[in-house]
Design a protein around this motif. Sequence first.
Motif, PDB file in Angstrom:
ATOM      1  N   SER A   3      -8.335  -9.701   1.308  1.00 24.87           N
ATOM      2  CA  SER A   3      -8.579  -8.864   2.711  1.00 24.87           C
ATOM      3  C   SER A   3      -6.771  -8.822   2.822  1.00 24.87           C
ATOM      4  O   SER A   3      -5.717  -9.811   2.465  1.00 24.87           O
ATOM      5  CB  SER A   3      -9.117  -9.859   3.841  1.00 24.87           C
ATOM      6  N   ASN A   4      -6.493  -7.940   3.671  1.00 21.70           N
ATOM      7  CA  ASN A   4      -5.022  -7.619   3.931  1.00 21.70           C
ATOM      8  C   ASN A   4      -4.713  -8.246   5.129  1.00 21.70           C
ATOM      9  O   ASN A   4      -3.772  -8.179   5.791  1.00 21.70           O
ATOM     10  CB  ASN A   4      -4.688  -6.366   3.896  1.00 21.70           C
ATOM     11  N   THR A  48      -1.775   0.491   8.911  1.00 21.42           N
ATOM     12  CA  THR A  48      -2.382  -0.705   8.832  1.00 21.42           C
ATOM     13  C   THR A  48      -3.851  -0.344   8.177  1.00 21.42           C
ATOM     14  O   THR A  48      -4.278   0.738   8.605  1.00 21.42           O
ATOM     15  CB  THR A  48      -2.680  -1.401  10.102  1.00 21.42           C
ATOM     16  N   THR A  49      -4.344  -1.245   7.452  1.00 20.98           N
ATOM     17  CA  THR A  49      -5.851  -1.275   6.861  1.00 20.98           C
ATOM     18  C   THR A  49      -6.635  -1.209   8.041  1.00 20.98           C
ATOM     19  O   THR A  49      -6.358  -1.552   9.121  1.00 20.98           O
ATOM     20  CB  THR A  49      -6.208  -2.032   6.026  1.00 20.98           C
ATOM     21  N   GLU A  51      -9.090  -3.373   7.998  1.00 19.03           N
ATOM     22  CA  GLU A  51      -9.151  -4.753   8.525  1.00 19.03           C
ATOM     23  C   GLU A  51      -8.328  -5.176   9.498  1.00 19.03           C
ATOM     24  O   GLU A  51      -8.564  -5.739  10.286  1.00 19.03           O
ATOM     25  CB  GLU A  51      -9.296  -5.557   7.296  1.00 19.03           C
ATOM     26  N   GLU A  52      -6.849  -4.661   9.071  1.00 17.01           N
ATOM     27  CA  GLU A  52      -5.945  -5.232  10.052  1.00 17.01           C
ATOM     28  C   GLU A  52      -6.167  -4.401  11.433  1.00 17.01           C
ATOM     29  O   GLU A  52      -5.723  -5.110  12.290  1.00 17.01           O
ATOM     30  CB  GLU A  52      -4.561  -4.754   9.389  1.00 17.01           C
TER      31      GLU A  52
END
Length: 96
Positions: A3-4, A48-49, A51-52
Motif C-alpha cells: 500500500s502507498n 495521490t493514489t 488509497e492515499e
Amino acid sequence: MTSNVSEAEETTVTGGAAEASEADRALGYEQARDELIEVVRRLEAGGTTLEESLALWERGEELAKVCRRWLDGARARLDAALAEDEETDTSGDGRG
C-alpha cells in the motif's frame, strides 16, 4: 499486498476508531483546523493514489468532527454565559 498509504495515515484509518478518537480528543481546535487545511490542500493538489486519497478523506472527516466538537462546546459555554447574564439582569433589578 503493498500500500502507498503512509504509516501514520494507515494507523489513523486502521488503528481503530477508539485509538484515533483518543488522540483526536487531545488536539486543540487550532491544531485540528490546521491539519484539516493541510489534508484539503493535499486532496486538492491531486497526485495521490486512491488509497492515499481515501485515507486523507477519512482523516479529514475525523478532523472536521474534532473541530465541530470544539465549536459546539464553545457555543454551549457562550449560551450558558449569556443565560447567566440574563438571570443576573432580571433578578438583580428589583423587579423579579
